[in-house]
Motif scaffolding. Structure first.
Motif, short mmCIF file in Angstrom:
data_model
loop_
_atom_site.label_atom_id
_atom_site.label_comp_id
_atom_site.label_asym_id
_atom_site.label_seq_id
_atom_site.Cartn_x
_atom_site.Cartn_y
_atom_site.Cartn_z
N LEU A 1 12.15 6.24 2.84
CA LEU A 1 11.60 6.59 1.55
C LEU A 1 10.95 5.21 0.58
N ALA A 2 12.14 4.46 0.63
CA ALA A 2 11.83 3.03 -0.02
C ALA A 2 10.60 2.41 0.81
N ASP A 3 10.79 2.18 2.13
CA ASP A 3 9.91 1.71 2.94
C ASP A 3 8.57 2.37 2.94
N THR A 4 8.36 3.55 2.62
CA THR A 4 7.27 4.30 2.73
C THR A 4 6.50 4.09 1.12
N ILE A 5 7.14 4.05 0.18
CA ILE A 5 6.72 3.83 -0.95
C ILE A 5 5.95 2.38 -1.27
N ASP A 6 6.93 1.64 -0.51
CA ASP A 6 6.48 0.01 -0.74
C ASP A 6 5.37 -0.08 0.28
N LEU A 7 5.05 0.69 1.31
CA LEU A 7 4.02 0.40 2.26
C LEU A 7 2.85 1.03 1.39
N LYS A 8 3.04 2.08 0.67
CA LYS A 8 1.94 2.55 -0.07
C LYS A 8 1.38 1.69 -1.10
N SER A 9 2.31 0.93 -1.93
CA SER A 9 1.93 0.21 -3.00
C SER A 9 1.18 -1.20 -2.20
N GLN A 10 1.50 -1.66 -1.09
CA GLN A 10 1.07 -2.80 -0.58
C GLN A 10 -0.48 -2.44 0.08
N ILE A 11 -0.43 -1.17 0.39
CA ILE A 11 -2.05 -0.60 0.96
C ILE A 11 -2.85 -0.74 -0.36
N LEU A 12 -2.25 -0.09 -1.52
CA LEU A 12 -3.14 -0.12 -2.68
C LEU A 12 -3.33 -1.53 -3.11
N PHE B 1 -16.70 -3.30 2.21
CA PHE B 1 -15.78 -3.02 1.02
C PHE B 1 -15.50 -1.65 1.02
N TYR B 2 -16.36 -0.89 0.73
CA TYR B 2 -16.19 0.56 0.53
C TYR B 2 -15.59 1.35 1.70
N GLN B 3 -16.08 0.91 2.89
CA GLN B 3 -15.58 1.44 4.06
C GLN B 3 -13.83 1.39 3.97
N PHE B 4 -13.39 0.17 3.76
CA PHE B 4 -12.01 -0.22 3.59
C PHE B 4 -11.27 0.50 2.38
N TYR B 5 -12.14 0.68 1.28
CA TYR B 5 -11.51 1.33 0.09
C TYR B 5 -11.40 2.73 0.31
N LEU B 6 -12.21 3.34 1.21
CA LEU B 6 -11.84 4.77 1.50
C LEU B 6 -10.74 4.81 2.53
N LEU B 7 -10.90 4.00 3.45
CA LEU B 7 -9.90 3.97 4.69
C LEU B 7 -8.34 3.62 3.89
N PHE B 8 -8.14 2.91 3.12
CA PHE B 8 -7.06 2.36 2.33
C PHE B 8 -6.67 3.59 1.40
N GLY B 9 -7.46 4.17 0.86
CA GLY B 9 -7.13 5.27 -0.09
C GLY B 9 -6.54 6.46 0.50
N GLU B 10 -7.25 6.68 1.74
CA GLU B 10 -6.65 7.81 2.71
C GLU B 10 -5.28 7.71 3.04
N MET B 11 -5.33 6.41 3.64
CA MET B 11 -3.92 6.11 3.86
C MET B 11 -2.73 6.05 3.00
N SER B 12 -3.14 5.66 1.78
CA SER B 12 -2.16 5.71 0.55
C SER B 12 -2.09 7.28 0.32
N ASP B 13 -2.59 8.05 0.32
CA ASP B 13 -2.78 9.51 0.15
C ASP B 13 -1.62 10.24 1.09
N GLN B 14 -2.01 9.64 2.41
CA GLN B 14 -0.99 10.29 3.44
C GLN B 14 0.47 9.94 3.16
N LEU B 15 0.63 8.47 2.70
CA LEU B 15 1.95 8.07 2.67
C LEU B 15 2.55 8.59 1.45
N GLU B 16 1.68 9.01 0.25
CA GLU B 16 2.24 9.76 -0.70
C GLU B 16 2.95 11.04 -0.15
N ALA B 17 1.85 11.74 0.72
CA ALA B 17 2.52 13.06 1.11
C ALA B 17 3.75 12.87 1.97
#
Length: 175
Positions: free
Chosen positions: A39-50, A61-77
């Motif tokens: 859990l700690a690793d997952t939350i940390d990785l999410k914050s680093q992606i953000l 930029f926008y392509q990566f903005y969307l990709l990183f946002g999707e990855m962040s959402d999946q890490l939240e889940a």
């Protein structure tokens, strides 16, 4: 400043509750420790992606903005899955930022990563390491006799492997 030194704060320990779950208590304690680490690793990785979103510049930029946002959402889940599993094992998840900072096994995202390639390489390195730890979690959960936790780790690892593939697909092909 009031002289507060965060390094002197002892690591928090999860609280355990009585349960009818048929997992031996020693195994349950080890599983919760493993899950809180993940859990700690997952939350940390999410914050680093953000954080990485704001290091990317240029035409893509926008392509990566969307990709990183999707990855962040999946890490939240994934964080929610881990939290729910810890709770199902009759314990408390350790989710505060201070605890995450103490427990995370991932290295800090470098503010020196200035090119898109450097950002992608830094994230790919962290995502790869996170995937490695998740696969170790599959083995440990299996060894502790908890097939449900092992399946959850497998599901999360598959998504993390997809994240790595997406990141590496954008990196130069000569590495």
């Amino acid at each position: 400043m009031d002289g507060f030194n965060s390094s002197s704060i002892p690591l928090q320990e999860p609280k355990f509750y009585k349960t009818r779950a048929e997992i031996p208590e020693d195994n349950r304690i080890q599983l919760v420790e493993l899950l809180n680490q993940s859990l700690a690793d997952t939350i940390d990785l999410k914050s680093q992606i953000l954080q990485a979103i704001w290091h990317v510049r240029g035409i893509n930029f926008y392509q990566f903005y969307l990709l990183f946002g999707e990855m962040s959402d999946q890490l939240e889940a994934q964080s929610k899955l881990l939290i729910e599993r810890i709770s199902a094992l009759a314990s408390t998840p350790l989710v505060t930022i201070r605890i995450v900072a103490q427990y995370s096994q991932l290295s800090e995202f470098s503010f020196h990563a200035t090119t898109t390639e450097e950002v992608l390489e830094a994230l790919a390195q962290r995502v790869s390491l996170h995937g490695k730890f998740l696969r170790l979690g599959i083995i440990q959960a299996t060894d502790l006799g908890d097939a449900a936790t092992a399946r959850m780790y497998t599901k999360i690892a598959c998504t993390v492997d997809q994240h790595l593939w997406l990141l590496e697909s954008h990196c130069s092909t000569d590495t």
